[in-house]
Structure formats: structure tokens, C-alpha cells
Scaffold this motif. Structure first.
Motif, short mmCIF file in Angstrom:
data_model
loop_
_atom_site.label_atom_id
_atom_site.label_comp_id
_atom_site.label_asym_id
_atom_site.label_seq_id
_atom_site.Cartn_x
_atom_site.Cartn_y
_atom_site.Cartn_z
N TRP A 348 0.83 -1.21 0.00
CA TRP A 348 0.00 0.00 0.00
C TRP A 348 0.86 1.26 0.00
O TRP A 348 0.71 2.14 -0.84
CB TRP A 348 -0.94 0.01 1.20
CG TRP A 348 -1.75 1.26 1.28
CD1 TRP A 348 -1.37 2.44 1.86
CD2 TRP A 348 -3.05 1.52 0.73
NE1 TRP A 348 -2.34 3.40 1.71
CE2 TRP A 348 -3.39 2.86 1.03
CE3 TRP A 348 -3.96 0.75 0.02
CZ2 TRP A 348 -4.60 3.44 0.64
CZ3 TRP A 348 -5.17 1.32 -0.37
CH2 TRP A 348 -5.49 2.67 -0.05
N ASP A 349 1.76 1.35 0.96
CA ASP A 349 2.54 2.60 1.10
C ASP A 349 3.34 2.90 -0.15
O ASP A 349 3.37 4.03 -0.64
CB ASP A 349 3.46 2.50 2.32
CG ASP A 349 2.63 2.41 3.60
OD1 ASP A 349 3.20 2.11 4.67
OD2 ASP A 349 1.40 2.57 3.47
N GLU A 350 3.94 1.86 -0.71
CA GLU A 350 4.74 2.06 -1.93
C GLU A 350 3.82 2.53 -3.06
O GLU A 350 4.12 3.49 -3.77
CB GLU A 350 5.40 0.74 -2.31
CG GLU A 350 6.44 0.83 -3.38
CD GLU A 350 7.17 -0.50 -3.56
OE1 GLU A 350 8.36 -0.48 -3.89
OE2 GLU A 350 6.53 -1.56 -3.32
N TRP A 352 1.02 4.08 -2.77
CA TRP A 352 0.53 5.43 -2.51
C TRP A 352 1.58 6.47 -2.90
O TRP A 352 1.29 7.51 -3.48
CB TRP A 352 0.13 5.57 -1.04
CG TRP A 352 -0.46 6.89 -0.68
CD1 TRP A 352 0.01 7.77 0.26
CD2 TRP A 352 -1.61 7.52 -1.26
NE1 TRP A 352 -0.78 8.91 0.29
CE2 TRP A 352 -1.78 8.77 -0.63
CE3 TRP A 352 -2.51 7.15 -2.25
CZ2 TRP A 352 -2.82 9.65 -0.95
CZ3 TRP A 352 -3.54 8.03 -2.58
CH2 TRP A 352 -3.70 9.26 -1.93
N GLU A 353 2.83 6.13 -2.61
CA GLU A 353 3.94 7.03 -2.95
C GLU A 353 3.96 7.27 -4.47
O GLU A 353 4.00 8.39 -4.94
CB GLU A 353 5.26 6.37 -2.49
CG GLU A 353 6.45 7.30 -2.35
CD GLU A 353 6.10 8.54 -1.52
OE1 GLU A 353 6.58 9.64 -1.87
OE2 GLU A 353 5.27 8.41 -0.59
N GLU A 396 -5.81 7.38 6.48
CA GLU A 396 -4.38 7.67 6.63
C GLU A 396 -4.13 9.17 6.55
O GLU A 396 -3.29 9.72 7.26
CB GLU A 396 -3.59 6.90 5.56
CG GLU A 396 -3.78 5.39 5.71
CD GLU A 396 -2.73 4.57 4.98
OE1 GLU A 396 -2.73 3.35 5.16
OE2 GLU A 396 -1.91 5.19 4.25
N GLN A 400 -2.72 11.81 9.53
CA GLN A 400 -1.66 12.80 9.29
C GLN A 400 -2.11 14.18 9.80
O GLN A 400 -1.35 14.88 10.47
CB GLN A 400 -1.44 12.88 7.77
CG GLN A 400 -0.01 13.04 7.30
CD GLN A 400 0.01 13.12 5.78
OE1 GLN A 400 -0.85 12.54 5.10
NE2 GLN A 400 0.95 13.89 5.24
#
Ligand code: 26W
Length: 823
Positions: A348-350, A352-353, A396, A400
Motif C-alpha cells: 500500500w505505502d509504496e 501510494w507514494e 491515513e 496525518q
């Protein structure tokens, strides 16, 4: 792909070569002879001939980009207002003279044949036309770029007037097919909808699978986007919906033919028609289907066909930026996440980046009601997986926000992508702000107001994301093509480099002081006026006098654009002329030309159209008034009409309430064609005034801060009615039934809205506008001084080229290098 086939020779760039290719197209493609050919045959053969001259350039562009993959831009827009293609193709290849001569040698007239082309009206107004100008500039600047959009079967409706009232007719622009498109059915993409999702765990990793409820096929159609005299032809790929084969067979065999056909049409409904709204979304499910349909097809096409399976998607941001043209394609953000996480297995994080880096968002409006929101209920039903992804993006993001601002629940609720009231809905402008790396407005003032009033919290959180790129227009279509007289005059004076380097118009400045040049400039304007006279007479049976000031207001009908201010000016001038307060003999003679479509569901806008036509009829019928004032309202204003109308104009009406028009692009086209602007400090008017100079711009009205201060303090429109006799006379005249056969009820809604609501402060700006029009009349009396100002407007408007806009996007957002096409 091994290029074994010897390159097909482009037809010879000579009159003989053009004649040969034309007769070949007439014979082999149209299957007829010159003697038997219909006008349509002759036009289609001409279109295919122009296309043939561009084809090898197109192939070379695609091949070279395939061989040397480079960083590029993908422009995602639900609208492209392309205008007619023939003349643009001819000037892009430097073929107009050759074509003219070749056709003449066959006893044919280019003028007659060009009129046979149907304009592809795949857009509503500013946003759609801007997209068309931008892809023209990208090709002319040798930028590797592709445009993605929707091939609507029916474009923007055709407007007719019945008793002065707008009537919409379907725009069946494809009835005779389009010679400018090439279908690529073999590159179809299946687009899924509905259904449900399941969570499964595969070797410890939770995966989500989406089981769609139904699907349709997206068939791509390619359109050429020729660069101007530079050997490049970029591609505009528009998607058309078609039922999947499986769809009808099962039902068909089951013998329920009606159901089979219904399923067929159901699928194809997705790209049946353009939504004719240009400010207030109706929130229709089919609209969201349209948006997801073309976005999913485009992302699939780019990733699977252009990049191909070997490409490491972690490097996607190095290769492409997807520019989102307003909120309409923003569903692309969760769609790319679905592709990267669910289909390609990235974390997911990758993912999203990568996603955030790949997207950039352009906002084109300031009206809160124009910002799209989609009910969670609808999004969950139509795109269940995307709703899940949006929820996770929001969670997410809000984490933040809390981390940054602490537990300020008010702020969290205010910034949440999911609105709670009046119903749970996805705020697409917020999703765009969270899921992109750059956000821009389309004029300095607009981008400032975006930061200060519309996306304030996001600008506070991510100031580095926000930038501005002031709009522009392509000088190829809106000067070179539509104003050949002015083009020749400019080229004679400073050479022809200006068409691809518009700032060179500055070199005309000294000639503003040259009486001979001013005289030639006036001749060109007069000739353009005569062209308009012919067009309106032939097309609409409207007679206008070319020896009057052409005062032009052409744009979509919307209350914030304030066509009503122009109507009040016409009515009060009418009043003064008929009461003798103004002597027609000594008055400056004006022809006020309107052009405007109203969204079919926008009642007040349609009432204003009816009022304009009724006032016009009364003015034109009055033997005294019509000596000095006439009104013309040609129906079905579109790009083709603009190409003749704008070069003929003396005065450009840009009179929106300050703070409401994001930019405007018509304003730029008028200035570049030597019309003077009467306008407020709104949108790009501010930058036009700064560049052309206060002496050459008729400024009036409240500024944005002044207008919002009055609104905050409580605006009482009727106070202006009470205090201003000429305003009261004008409103009373409308209310009296003067323009509606004595029936006071007809236009009562318009008058009472102005007196008691007047959201866009027409009454507050009335006197300042009238004063400005006095200044216009005074200035127009000195024709030589007027043309000096007009020449300076042309000379100082080079900034408003869409090439300059592209340079700003390239420098601030895209960072892509030009790639000249060899050979
Ligand atoms: C969903 C309904 C809808 C459809 C279209 C809402 C909003 C739009 C467009 C954003 C409206 C539009 O065309 N905006 C115009 O965009 C131009 C190009 O940037 C600007 O020059 C105009 O000021 C702006 O009104």
C-alpha cells in the motif's frame, strides 16, 4: 516491433501531388468520381487527403516514441472542444495554398468544402476548449504527450430558438462518420462495474479481489493532434463503450431478445452523450460511469500497452504525469491504487507514494456548487473496491492531519474527503488535493483564491503543492487560422515566427504609432466584419451593419458571467434613444452580439436567453432606436462561429463578478485579435489589463475583496434600484412587459431575483459599468486612437499563448523535455 516495412512516401507537397492524392481518395475511399461526387464525398476526400499528408508523420512520432521511451504527459479530460479539423490540419502541414490551388484546378472551392465539416462538440465551454488548445501546444512544442477522453456519440446539444427560447436538439455529429478518427478495436479494454469485494490472505498478505457485477468494452478511437510545421503528430485517444460479446449471447440464446438488446444499449449508453452542465453537477450515476469508464481504460492502456509488461511500475513517476483536468477524472487516483495493490501486488505505502507522484490536478472553478461530490452509497454500489480504497486513503490522511494539528475534530471533519452532511459523500476536489503532487488554478487571482478560500486547509498543510498556471489559447487556431488578414499583416511586419513564439508580437509595439500600419489594421478589422456579416446572414438570417461598433459577449450563459449587466446596458440605452435623451444621429452606433448556450436544466439561464432575444427583437424593430443600436443573437454558438466572430469584434465583454470567473479564455482570444476589453478585475482579466496597460482596457466594478466585504456586511440589491434612476427605469421597463407583449409575468422572476437576491451583484456594479461604457463610446469616436489601443492589445498579449501555459506546466509540474521527430 521491427520496422521492416519500407516507409510509405508522404504524398508530394505540390499542387499536382495534392490533386493526385485527392482523386485517389475520391476514387478509392469514397468510391465515386468528381462528376458524381456529393459535397460530402468531396469534403471527405479532402479530409482524407489532408490526413494522408499527416499519416507518415503520425507513424514516425509513434514509432520513435516506442523505440526511445521517454518521460511524457498524459492529459485526462472528460471534454475536448476540438472545433473543425480540416483547416487546422492544412495549416499544420503548410498546405492551405496548395490545397486551395489544387481544388481550384478541379473546379472545387475550399470555402464550400470546409463548410461541410461537422464540428466535434465534445465539450461544454472553457474547460473543454482549453484541453484542445493544450494538446495542440504540446504537439507544436514537440512534447511526448497523449490526450485521453471520451468519444461521445452525441456532443453538446445544438441550440435553436423558438419564440426566443432555447430549444436543445441532439448533436448527432457522427451521422456521416468522422474522417479524423481511426478505430483501434483490437486495443479494446474491458471495464468492470458493480459487484463486491472479498478479502483473502495469500502467504500472510491480505489481498482484496473485486468480483464485478457487469462490464463493458472500451473501444479506442485515435485522433491526430498535428504539431505546427514540426513533423510531430501526437495522439488523442477517445474511448467509446460497447457491450461485451458475452453480454447478448446468453440472454439472446435464452430467447429474450428484448433483454439482449436492452443489455446492449445499456452498455453503450455510457458514452452516448456529453453532460451539458458546465457548473452544477447533477450527480447522475451515468456521469460517474462515464468518468470511471474513460479513466480505467486510459490507465490500463497506458500501463499495459504503452509501457508494456516488462516495465517496473515503481519507476512510473519517472515516466509519466497524469494531468487531471478538474475533478472529473479524479477517480483515477483510487483506480491506480487498485491496479498497483490488487493487480500488481505492490504494498500500500509504496503504491501510494507512486500514485501521489504520478498525478497533478487543475481546478477550473470557484463556484462551490461546481465542485463534484459523489454519494458514498452510489460510489460503493458502482465501484465497491474504489470506495474501500478511498476510505483507507482518507483514514491515513486524517491520521496525518491529527498528527500535525492535534485532535481538532472540527478541522478533521472539515478536511475529510468524506463529507457527512447533507449526506455521506466523497468530495472529489479533496481527494484530488490529497492524492496529487501538484494543484494549480488557471489564473493568478484564481490560484490565490483557491489557496485563501476554497482549499485553504490543504494550502496550509501543503503550501508547496499549490501553484498557478494562467490559461492560454493556441495562436494557430485563434489567430493564424481564424484571422488570416491580421496574420498576414503581422507576418509582413515582423516575420512568421510569432505563430510558435507569440511573445514576438511585442515587436509590433512601435507600429502602434505608425498611422499607415493602423490604417491597414483597420482595413483588416473591417474585412473581418464583412466576413461576419456574410456568415450571420447565410447561417442565421441575421443582418448586422459592419459600420457599427461590434460589442461582443460570447460564453456559456451563467448568472456569474452577468449577461444581465449587458442586457441592462442595452435596455437603458434603448430607453434613452426612444425617449430622445440620446440622439441616435450623434450616438456611437453599436451592434451588441450575444452567443451563449444554457445548461438545459438551468432555468434562470434559459429565462435570460429569452429576455435577450425579446429585448433584441424590440430594439431591432424600433425605427429610432435601431438607427444606433441593434442586437444580434446567433443560435448555437460554438468554436466555428467563434473563429469568424472574434476577429470581427471591437469590444470584448468580460464582465463577471470579481472572484467568480476562474480565468476566462475568450478574453485572451479577443485581445489577440485586436478587440478592446471592458471588464472587471476577475480571472485572467487582471493579467490582461496588467500587460496591455490601463489606457487600453476599460476597467470597472468592485474588486473581489470589495465584493466579498459587501456580501459579508449584507448586500441589499434593491438599495441600488432605489438610488439609481436609470437603473430603476431599465428594471421597471423589463418588469412592465415592454419586451413581453405587455405580459408582466414573463420576466418578473429575473427582475425580482435581481432586486431581492442578486447573488452576483449586477445592481452593485451597474453604474460603474454604465460609466465604463460611456468611456468606450468616447474612445470609439477617435477611430485612429482606438486602433492604436487595439494594436497595443495585440502586441502585448503574446503571454496568453497556450504554448506559454505549457512551458509553465513543464517548468512547475511536468518536467518533460521536448523530443523532436527525426526524418
Ligand atoms: C460537473 C459539472 C461541471 C462541468 C464542467 C462543473 C465544472 C465544469 C468546468 C470546470 C467549467 C468550466 O468550463 N470552467 C471554465 O474553465 C475555463 C478553463 O480553465 C476557465 O477559463 C473559466 O474561467 C472556467 O469557468
Amino acid at each position: 516491433m521491427t520496422e521492416t516495412t519500407p516507409p510509405i512516401a508522404t504524398p508530394e507537397h505540390t499542387v499536382e501531388g495534392f490533386v493526385r492524392q485527392y482523386l485517389r481518395e475520391l476514387t478509392y475511399t469514397q468510391g465515386t468520381t468528381l462528376e458524381r461526387a456529393s459535397v460530402d464525398d468531396k469534403y471527405l476526400a479532402l479530409a482524407r487527403t489532408a490526413r494522408a499528408y499527416l499519416m507518415s508523420r503520425w507513424n514516425r512520432t509513434v514509432t520513435q516514441q516506442y523505440r526511445q521511451p521517454v518521460r511524457g504527459v498524459a492529459y485526462l479530460s472528460a471534454e475536448y472542444l476540438l472545433g473543425r479539423q480540416l483547416d487546422n490540419a492544412l495549416i499544420a502541414s503548410g498546405l492551405e495554398d496548395i490545397a486551395q490551388e489544387a481544388l481550384a484546378s478541379l473546379g472545387l472551392s475550399l470555402d464550400e468544402l470546409r463548410a461541410a465539416e461537422v464540428e466535434p462538440g465534445l465539450g461544454n465551454g472553457g474547460l473543454g476548449r482549453l484541453a484542445a488548445c493544450f494538446i495542440d501546444s504540446l504537439a507544436t512544442m514537440n512534447i511526448p504527450a497523449i490526450g485521453y477522453g471520451i468519444r461521445y456519440e452525441y456532443g453538446i446539444f445544438r441550440q435553436t430558438f423558438v419564440d426566443g427560447r432555447q430549444v436543445e436538439e441532439p448533436d448527432s455529429w457522427l451521422d456521416h462518420g468522422s474522417p479524423w478518427e481511426i478505430a483501434r478495436p483490437e486495443q479494446e479494454v474491458e471495464i468492470a462495474f458493480g459487484g463486491h469485494t472479498e478479502k483473502t490472505t495469500v502467504n500472510g498478505v491480505e489481498r482484496t479481489t473485486w468480483t464485478p457485477g457487469w462490464s463493458v468494452l472500451a473501444i479506442p478511437y485515435n485522433y491526430m493532434v498535428p504539431g505546427y510545421l514540426n513533423g510531430r503528430v501526437n495522439t488523442l485517444r477517445l474511448w467509446s463503450a460497447r457491450a461485451t460479446r458475452a453480454f447478448d449471447l446468453k440472454i439472446f440464446n435464452y430467447g429474450d431478445y428484448a433483454a439482449a438488446v436492452r443489455a446492449q444499449t445499456f452498455a453503450e449508453n455510457i458514452t452516448k452523450v456529453l453532460y451539458p452542465e458546465d457548473s452544477t453537477p447533477q450527480g447522475k450515476e451515468l456521469r460517474l460511469q462515464q468518468q470511471y469508464f474513460f479513466v480505467a481504460a486510459s490507465l490500463h492502456d497506458y500501463i499495459e500497452r504503452l509501457l508494456g509488461e516488462g516495465f517496473d511500475l515503481r519507476r512510473l513517476p519517472e515516466r509519466i504525469t497524469f494531468q487531471l483536468n478538474d475533478t472529473h477524472p479524479v477517480i483515477a487516483i483510487p483506480e491506480l491504487m487498485r491496479i498497483l495493490v490488487d493487480l500488481k501486488g505492490l504494498a500500500w505505502d509504496e503504491a501510494w507514494e507512486i500514485t501521489r507522484k504520478c498525478f497533478a490536478y487543475t481546478c477550473h472553478t470557484l463556484l462551490p456548487e461546481a465542485l463534484e461530490v459523489w454519494p458514498v452509497e452510489l460510489m460503493s454500489r458502482l465501484l465497491p473496491r474504489h470506495m474501500e480504497i478511498i476510505y483507507r486513503i482518507n483514514d491515513e490522511f486524517l491520521a496525518q492531519v491529527r498528527e500535525r494539528y492535534g485532535d481538532d475534530e472540527m478541522l478533521v471533519r472539515r478536511m475529510s474527503i468524506i463529507a457527512e452532511h447533507p449526506e455521506r459523500a466523497v468530495r472529489m476536489a479533496f481527494l484530488a488535493s490529497v492524492g496529487t503532487s501538484k494543484i494549480n488554478g488557471v489564473a493568478e487571482l484564481h490560484s490565490q483564491l483557491l489557496r485563501e478560500k476554497v482549499l485553504t486547509d490543504f494550502a496550509d498543510l501543503w503550501p508547496e503543492k499549490f501553484t498557478n498556471v494562467t490559461n492560454g489559447v493556441t495562436p494557430r487556431r485563434f489567430v493564424r487560422l481564424s484571422n488570416p488578414g491580421l496574420s498576414a499583416l503581422i507576418t509582413e511586419a515582423i516575420g512568421d515566427g510569432w505563430a510558435t513564439d507569440l511573445e514576438r508580437l511585442r515587436e509590433l509595439e512601435p507600429l502602434a504609432d505608425d498611422a499607415a500600419f493602423r490604417a491597414k489594421f483597420r482595413e483588416v478589422k473591417q474585412a473581418n466584419k464583412h466576413r461576419l456579416v456574410d456568415l450571420l446572414a447565410r447561417r442565421d438570417g441575421i443582418v448586422i451593419d459592419p459600420d457599427t461598433m461590434l460589442d461582443v459577449m460570447v460564453k456559456r450563459l451563467h448568472e456569474y458571467k452577468r449577461q444581465m449587466l449587458k442586457v441592462l446596458h442595452v435596455v437603458s440605452t434603448y430607453d434613452k434613444l426612444r425617449t430622445g435623451e440620446l440622439d441616435p444621429a450623434s450616438a456611437v452606433h453599436r451592434t451588441v452580439v450575444f452567443g451563449a448556450k444554457a445548461a438545459p436544466g438551468y432555468k434562470m439561464a434559459k429565462e435570460i436567453i429569452a429576455l435577450i432575444n425579446h429585448v433584441g427583437a424590440r430594439v431591432n424593430a424600433d425605427p429610432v432606436v435601431s438607427q444606433a443600436l441593434r442586437v444580434a443573437f446567433p443560435a448555437n454558438y460554438n468554436v466555428t462561429v467563434a473563429e469568424t466572430l472574434i476577429p470581427a469584434a471591437d469590444l470584448s465583454e468580460q464582465i463577471s463578478l470579481a472572484g467568480k470567473e476562474a480565468s476566462g479564455t475568450g478574453n485572451m482570444k479577443f485581445a489577440l485579435n485586436g478587440a478592446l476589453t471592458v471588464g472587471t478585475d476577475d480571472g485572467a482579466n487582471v493579467e490582461i489589463r496588467q500587460l496591455v496597460g490601463d489606457d487600453h482596457f476599460f476597467l470597472f466594478g468592485l474588486t473581489e475583496p470589495e465584493a466579498s466585504a459587501i456580501q459579508e456586511a449584507g448586500y441589499r440589491p434593491s438599495a441600488h434600484y432605489e438610488q439609481n434612476p436609470s437603473l430603476r427605469h431599465a428594471l421597471d421597463l423589463i418588469a412592465s412587459g415592454e419586451f413581453s407583449g405587455g405580459d408582466r409575468s414573463v420576466f418578473e422572476p429575473i427582475v425580482s431575483n435581481l432586486l431581492y437576491e442578486d447573488r452576483f451583484m449586477v445592481l452593485a456594479d451597474y453604474q460603474s459599468y454604465m460609466d465604463a461604457q460611456e468611456r468606450v463610446d468616447a474612445a470609439y469616436r477617435d477611430q485612429d486612437a482606438w486602433s492604436r489601443s487595439a494594436v497595443l492589445n495585440v502586441a502585448r498579449s503574446g503571454f496568453f499563448s497556450s504554448d506559454r501555459s505549457m512551458r509553465d506546466y513543464l517548468d512547475r509540474i511536468w518536467h518533460v523535455d521536448p523530443m523532436p521527430i527525426e526524418g
